[in-house]
Each structure stands twice: as C-alpha cells, then as structure tokens.
Design a protein around this motif. Structure first.
Motif: not given
Lengths: 208, 208
Positions: A89-111
């Motif tokens: 989903x985040x492919x081609x985005x800006x770096x800041x957006x990628x970091x936030x989106x990746x962290x959010x997805x991982x953390x919410x899946x874990x929780x």
C-alpha cells in the motif's frame, strides 16, 4: 515440551465448516491460555471451551504441541501478512509516510490479540519454531526492502542492512514492551515513540 | 522449574577465598550451560567442572535454581553497572557523544559473556525474575534520565518518555539479535546501526 512428533495439523481445513471449527478452537486456546496458563492447558479443556467433541479436536490437533504450534503459526502469519499489505500500500510514498505506515500496521497486528499476544511469546519459547520464524523473517525482510527501495524522496546505499535494522527495531521494541506485564502507559509510549524512532533512523541513513 | 524455595545463596562470599570459589562456580555454570544445556545442568556437574566439592557447592547454592538465579543476577548487575558508569562518564557531553557512548557500554557489557549471554535469556524465562528485572530497569532508567538531562547541546521536554524509549531500543534490539542463533553479520550490523538509531531518535525528540 520437547517435540518428537510432527507439528502440522492432521487435517487442513478446506471447507467453510472446518474453518469455523478451527477458528473456534483457536479462540478457545487463547481463552484457556489466559485463564489457566500454558502448563495447565490441555486439548480436552480447549475442546470443551470451544464446544467441539474431543474426537473432532484430535482429528485436527492430535496433541497439545500441535495445537499451540498452529495457533502461533496463524498469529505470526497474520502479523506478517498485515506487514506485507502495508508495504504494498505504501509503495512509492515518501519516507516519513512509509515509516509511520509500517510501524502502525505492524503494531496494530501484534496488538489485535492482546493480551493473548503476550502469552504467545512463552508458547514460542517452548516450541521448536526456528523454521517458522525464518520463513516469517524472510517474508518481512523481502516486503520491507522492496518498500524502502521505492521511496519517492530517498535512496539507501545498503538496503539489506537498513532492512535488517528496521525489522530489528520493530520486533525488538514491541516484544520488549508486550512481553512484560507492562503498565498501559508503556504501550502508549511505544505507540507514540516507535514511529519517531523508525522515521529518524531511516532519515539518518538515507540520502535524497 | 517453578520456585517454592528461596533463591538467595545461603552464604554471601565475604572473603577473597570465597569470592574466588564463587567465580569458579559461575564460570563452570556458563561452561556446563553451553556444553550440556539448561535441562541437563546439575549442581553436581557444575561442582565437578569448577573443581569444588559438592559440600562446598551446597553451602553456597543448595539447588539448581539458586545457582542459576545467582549467575543471572550477577550478569544483569554487571550490565547495569557498566551502563551506570558510562552515564556518569558521559555527563555533560554532547548528545551525539552520549548516544554513542551509552550504546557502546551497554552492547559490550552484554557481549562480555558471549555466547553465554544468549543462554541466559532462556534461564531468565525459567525463573521468577520480576523483582530483579524491576530493580535493574529502575537503576538503568535513573542513570539514563540523569545523563540525558545533562546534555550540553540539547533539551528534552518529556525526559521519562525519552528515557523509556532509549532503554527499550537498547534492550529490545540487542535481545532480538543475541537471542537468536544469528549469523556474525547480524551482530556486526547491530554494532554499526544501534548507535545511529539512538542518536537519530534522540536528535529527533530534543530541542537545542
């Protein structure tokens, strides 16, 4: 809980009815883990809680280890699939957006299975999960590396190292907080600080 | 290995001779852990390897759990003392220097007993270590918070949160790498990337 026996479920649930049964068994496993703990958990107790016959239970999970392995496996695949989907989903985005989106997805899946996810660290430590973990790590690294390579505003000279570092921050910090009987404030701090950690690290090692 | 018995050693080694004995016993414990594994370790086997009589062994460590607890305790205190000393040494320095010095001290202290430090994660999971870990975390947080407050070129609005985050990055990432049978390249990557992670995070959350 050393394992001499194969860990794969005997039956693979192909029909809707079987899937519903397995879902009920997994849900009951989490409940029994949380109420009785890992040591007292038995397949009989889980079958009772799930409302399935002991015969049906044994068709899928002939022993406790097979059941726990299957629950852990499903949990880990759910987390890695959520991570992979976020990366696409985040492919081609800006770096800041990628970091936030990746962290959010991982953390919410874990929780998603909290507080069940806490007890799964103990389950994992008791089973022989090397091959499973290797597979999960390989998939996560592949997705993250591909994502980082596509950043619209940044470039990385050593993608494998940066991928390793980002995955280690995600997995290590989340585990450090989730595995302990940490206060709710720790989880809130992690939610707020983990995106900053990842973004700051990625910015520091990238060139534009 | 559930613990109904007190974990403290019966004797506290006050004399030089006793200290030498305990050091030999601890060293032998690491060796037996690495050669035979946690399950097969016995106090008798450790006494043999250490070259002390079983009677002497039992004076200090009446059972396996007391021995393992004492080894873990000494290891954790060594790591936290190294961290505290680095924090005192770095007081008043610039933020970048602090991050590098703190990471270096923590990582090298963790690695001093490699590969023994890997097996200690398993030992810790088997013992009731909540109070010990609480004490270690409290001391580490106190040292780190005091260090960060003294930075000559930066200021933090929310020191407890930043301290929590830095400690979580350190402990979480190092554990994630050390606990696995990771290739040497993973350790090299951690050594190179962990200072960058901490520095980048601290810069991102500070004001000058």
């Amino acid at each position: 809980m050393s394992l001499q026996t194969p860990l794969k479920p005997r039956k693979t649930p192909r029909q809707a009815r079987s899937t519903a049964t397995v879902t009920a068994i997994f849900e009951a496993t989490f409940q029994v883990l949380l109420s009785d703990g890992l040591v007292k958990l038995t397949t009989t107790r889980v079958a009772e809680r799930a409302g399935v016959s002991v015969g049906t239970m044994y068709q899928y999970f002939p022993h406790k280890e097979a059941l726990l392995y299957a629950v852990l496996e499903q949990y880990l695949y759910e987390v890695v699939i959520a991570t992979e989907e976020a990366c696409v989903r985040l492919e081609g985005a800006r770096l800041g957006e990628m970091a936030d989106g990746l962290v959010h997805a991982y953390l919410e899946a874990k929780l998603r299975h909290m507080p069940g996810s806490r007890v799964l660290y103990t389950v994992a430590a008791e089973l022989d999960t090397d091959d499973l973990i290797d597979d999960i790590v390989r998939r996560a690294d592949q997705a993250i590396e591909r994502l980082l390579a596509s950043a619209s505003d940044a470039h990385f000279d050593d993608l494998p190292t940066v991928t390793f570092a980002v995955r280690t921050i995600l997995v290590g910090t989340v585990r450090e907080v989730l595995e302990k009987e940490a206060p709710a404030s720790s989880l809130a701090m992690l939610r707020a600080q983990l995106p900053i950690m990842c973004r700051a690290y990625l910015m520091a090692v990238s060139s534009s």
